[in-house]
Design a protein around this motif. Structure first.
Motif, mmCIF file in Angstrom:
data_model
loop_
_atom_site.group_PDB
_atom_site.id
_atom_site.type_symbol
_atom_site.label_atom_id
_atom_site.label_comp_id
_atom_site.label_asym_id
_atom_site.label_seq_id
_atom_site.Cartn_x
_atom_site.Cartn_y
_atom_site.Cartn_z
ATOM 1 N N HIS A 237 40.135 29.256 62.851
ATOM 2 C CA HIS A 237 40.349 29.371 61.399
ATOM 3 C C HIS A 237 39.044 29.745 60.689
ATOM 4 O O HIS A 237 39.041 30.562 59.762
ATOM 5 N N ILE A 238 37.942 29.157 61.155
ATOM 6 C CA ILE A 238 36.630 29.491 60.590
ATOM 7 C C ILE A 238 36.308 30.965 60.837
ATOM 8 O O ILE A 238 35.828 31.673 59.947
ATOM 9 N N GLY A 242 35.644 33.861 57.987
ATOM 10 C CA GLY A 242 34.367 34.558 57.957
ATOM 11 C C GLY A 242 34.405 35.952 58.541
ATOM 12 O O GLY A 242 33.401 36.678 58.506
ATOM 13 N N LEU A 243 35.577 36.349 59.069
ATOM 14 C CA LEU A 243 35.682 37.651 59.733
ATOM 15 C C LEU A 243 35.275 38.822 58.843
ATOM 16 O O LEU A 243 34.639 39.765 59.329
ATOM 17 N N PRO A 244 35.619 38.819 57.544
ATOM 18 C CA PRO A 244 35.187 39.955 56.708
ATOM 19 C C PRO A 244 33.680 40.173 56.728
ATOM 20 O O PRO A 244 33.208 41.315 56.761
ATOM 21 N N ASN A 245 32.897 39.087 56.713
ATOM 22 C CA ASN A 245 31.438 39.226 56.747
ATOM 23 C C ASN A 245 30.961 39.725 58.099
ATOM 24 O O ASN A 245 30.024 40.522 58.194
ATOM 25 N N LEU A 373 32.517 39.945 44.590
ATOM 26 C CA LEU A 373 33.349 38.940 43.937
ATOM 27 C C LEU A 373 34.744 38.925 44.554
ATOM 28 O O LEU A 373 35.276 37.861 44.905
ATOM 29 N N SER A 374 35.335 40.090 44.703
ATOM 30 C CA SER A 374 36.689 40.190 45.237
ATOM 31 C C SER A 374 36.751 39.685 46.680
ATOM 32 O O SER A 374 37.651 38.927 47.049
ATOM 33 N N SER A 375 35.796 40.111 47.480
ATOM 34 C CA SER A 375 35.778 39.709 48.885
ATOM 35 C C SER A 375 35.624 38.199 49.031
ATOM 36 O O SER A 375 36.331 37.558 49.823
ATOM 37 N N ASN A 376 34.727 37.601 48.257
ATOM 38 C CA ASN A 376 34.507 36.158 48.361
ATOM 39 C C ASN A 376 35.694 35.359 47.830
ATOM 40 O O ASN A 376 36.016 34.295 48.367
ATOM 41 N N PHE A 377 36.368 35.861 46.789
ATOM 42 C CA PHE A 377 37.562 35.163 46.311
ATOM 43 C C PHE A 377 38.671 35.217 47.354
ATOM 44 O O PHE A 377 39.380 34.221 47.583
ATOM 45 N N LEU A 378 38.854 36.368 47.988
ATOM 46 C CA LEU A 378 39.880 36.488 49.015
ATOM 47 C C LEU A 378 39.628 35.507 50.150
ATOM 48 O O LEU A 378 40.555 34.870 50.671
ATOM 49 N N GLN A 379 38.365 35.349 50.551
ATOM 50 C CA GLN A 379 38.030 34.378 51.595
ATOM 51 C C GLN A 379 38.257 32.950 51.115
ATOM 52 O O GLN A 379 38.812 32.122 51.841
ATOM 53 N N ALA A 384 42.215 35.837 54.544
ATOM 54 C CA ALA A 384 41.197 36.421 55.417
ATOM 55 C C ALA A 384 41.539 37.846 55.827
ATOM 56 O O ALA A 384 40.655 38.698 55.934
ATOM 57 N N ALA A 385 42.819 38.129 56.066
ATOM 58 C CA ALA A 385 43.209 39.464 56.527
ATOM 59 C C ALA A 385 42.897 40.524 55.471
ATOM 60 O O ALA A 385 42.383 41.607 55.787
ATOM 61 N N THR A 386 43.195 40.219 54.210
ATOM 62 C CA THR A 386 42.923 41.180 53.136
ATOM 63 C C THR A 386 41.427 41.370 52.940
ATOM 64 O O THR A 386 40.951 42.492 52.723
ATOM 65 N N ALA A 387 40.663 40.278 53.019
ATOM 66 C CA ALA A 387 39.210 40.380 52.886
ATOM 67 C C ALA A 387 38.616 41.213 54.027
ATOM 68 O O ALA A 387 37.671 41.979 53.827
ATOM 69 N N THR A 388 39.182 41.061 55.220
ATOM 70 C CA THR A 388 38.721 41.852 56.367
ATOM 71 C C THR A 388 39.019 43.337 56.152
ATOM 72 O O THR A 388 38.196 44.202 56.461
ATOM 73 N N LEU A 389 40.192 43.624 55.615
ATOM 74 C CA LEU A 389 40.552 45.010 55.313
ATOM 75 C C LEU A 389 39.556 45.639 54.346
ATOM 76 O O LEU A 389 39.135 46.785 54.527
#
Length: 460
Positions: A237-238, A242-245, A373-379, A384-389
């Motif tokens: 889960h972690i 954190g996968l987007p980063n 901002l958007s990426s961190n809010f999604l996380q 996580a999947a949308t932030a990774t995209l």
């Protein structure tokens, strides 16, 4: 818990600034940290060694991407667990993050030490710089476990409300690095070897400060193996959070490698120029990233606590802050770009090329804050999947093809223009996805409230 007053009760602007200022200062310290090696190596007036430092950078972007992944993911998971008052789960996440960084860092060090000569040509190193690049890479590899622990565990301190300790640890490591760089690089004539050694020692000091806080001060952060072994599947889960980063770091490393290979035909001066221009634009990128990453646990806590009115206020004020900072930083860097480039490059040909590249790299500055901002809010909200995209779009799907298309069209300046195209398009897409996600969260809360009211009426 020590973070409850800050995350739950303090006025929003106060909470944002309390978290963002130390985070930005830490990022600026990190900027100094990253610039220090190139700056002092540049004083040797040897563009080959400057290029060697630049070429090695992407491999450590790839390695530290794993630590960033568990650090950012762990920060979101711990803050969310704290908001939901799940203290034991928060401790499990902290222990898993710490041990992953230590063990993965050790494995990465062994691989880099064993395969340095094979990796460097892939990274874009020319025969002229192979000796310096190999030395720089091997010395840095020795300190990889400390580098990864410092990178991965520092974000967890924000989830515990200990933003000052995170900043002080980062600052102490950077000061040591800055003190040692001129002594080792110039005083002892060690060149890139001295630069790498100073970096390793700085990372060791930062990691020691974080460990002191964990063992002596924290009530929620721990490295006790019992918590990690009790629920090892929580690491997945972690990773997801954190996968987007991690994806961003990995793709950034690949993009830098592709960029270096495309710059090869233009000579070592072009490689050095791109490295210097990249350092200048890091000011804008890291400030906005620092603000949003610093405030991420505030978003995660209030999402976990289901306080959507406070969460909305946080997002609105954070958007205003990041856009203002991005625009101001862009204007300042454009005005003093000549002086900034010449901090790293003394040779006129390379410096002139750097000035041409940096203009393109700066253009997307005002919008980048909305991306972070958007990426961190999604996380923070568990998407996580949308932030990774979003990360894949910026550093991969848009950037890498753009590098080849625009370099063929505009030459070496097209390589810098590709970064601007990717940043602008990704920022717009990320904002759209962020707004869509927030609307869904609000709709879900309204639906849950209706179902709860209906259930209460049936009981009556």
């Amino acid at each position: 818990m020590r973070n409850e007053e800050l995350f739950k009760e303090r006025p929003v602007w106060n909470a944002i600034l309390t978290l963002a200022i130390p985070s930005v200062l830490s990022i600026l310290v990190m900027l100094l940290y990253n610039m220090a090696d190139m700056f002092f190596v540049g004083l040797l007036h040897d563009h080959v060694q400057v290029a060697a430092v630049s070429v090695v950078g992407p491999i450590f972007s790839l390695v530290t991407a794993a630590a960033t992944m568990v650090g950012v993911g762990g920060c979101a998971a711990i803050a969310k667990a704290a908001g939901a008052r799940e203290v034991d789960h928060a401790k499990t996440c902290a222990s898993l993050c710490g041990w992953f960084c230590i063990l993965f860092g050790t494995a990465a060090a062994l691989i880099l030490l064993g395969y340095a000569n094979s990796l460097l040509p892939v990274l874009g190193a020319t025969p002229e710089m192979m000796k310096h690049s190999a030395t720089y890479l091997r010395v840095l590899a020795i300190g990889t476990p400390f580098m990864l622990f410092g990178t991965g565990f520092a974000p967890l301190l924000r989830a515990d409300g200990a933003v000052k300790i995170g900043f002080l640890g980062n600052l102490a490591g950077t000061i040591l690095n800055l003190l040692l760089d001129p002594v080792l690089i110039l005083g002892f004539g060690m060149g890139v070897t001295g630069a790498a050694a100073a970096t390793v020692l700085g990372n060791m000091l930062s990691s020691s400060i974080y460990l002191w806080y964990v063992f002596r001060k924290s009530g929620i952060l721990t490295l006790h193996p019992h918590f990690a072994l009790r629920e090892p599947q929580a690491l997945l889960h972690i990773f997801a959070l954190g996968l987007p980063n991690a994806v961003s770091g990995v793709l950034s490393g690949f993009a830098s490698t592709f960029s270096n290979r495309l710059l090869n035909p233009y000579g070592t001066e072009a490689l050095a120029a791109m490295g210097a221009a990249g350092k200048v634009t890091m000011l804008i990128t890291l400030v906005q990233m620092g603000v949003c990453m610093g405030v991420q646990p505030l978003m995660a806590y209030n999402y976990g606590a289901n306080d959507l009115s406070r969460l909305k206020e946080i997002l609105q004020k954070l958007a205003l802050l990041t856009v203002f900072l991005g625009a101001a930083s862009t204007v300042i860097c454009c005005l003093i770009r000549k002086s900034l480039i010449r901090v790293f490059l003394r040779e006129e040909t390379a410096a002139t090329m750097g000035e041409q590249l940096v203009i393109w790299l700066l253009l997307a500055g005002p919008l980048l804050g909305l991306y972070y901002l958007s990426s961190n809010f999604l996380q923070a909200s568990g998407s996580a999947a949308t932030a990774t995209l979003v990360s894949i779009l910026r550093q991969g799907a848009i950037l890498i093809p753009s590098l080849y298309v625009l370099s063929a069209w505009q030459g070496f300046t097209g390589i810098a223009a590709a970064h601007t195209v990717a940043d602008v398009l990704a920022s717009i897409m990320a904002l759209v996805l962020c707004l869509r996600r927030f609307r869904r969260v609000v709709a879900k809360k309204a639906f849950d409230e209706i179902k709860y009211a209906e259930a209460a009426m049936e009981e009556q």
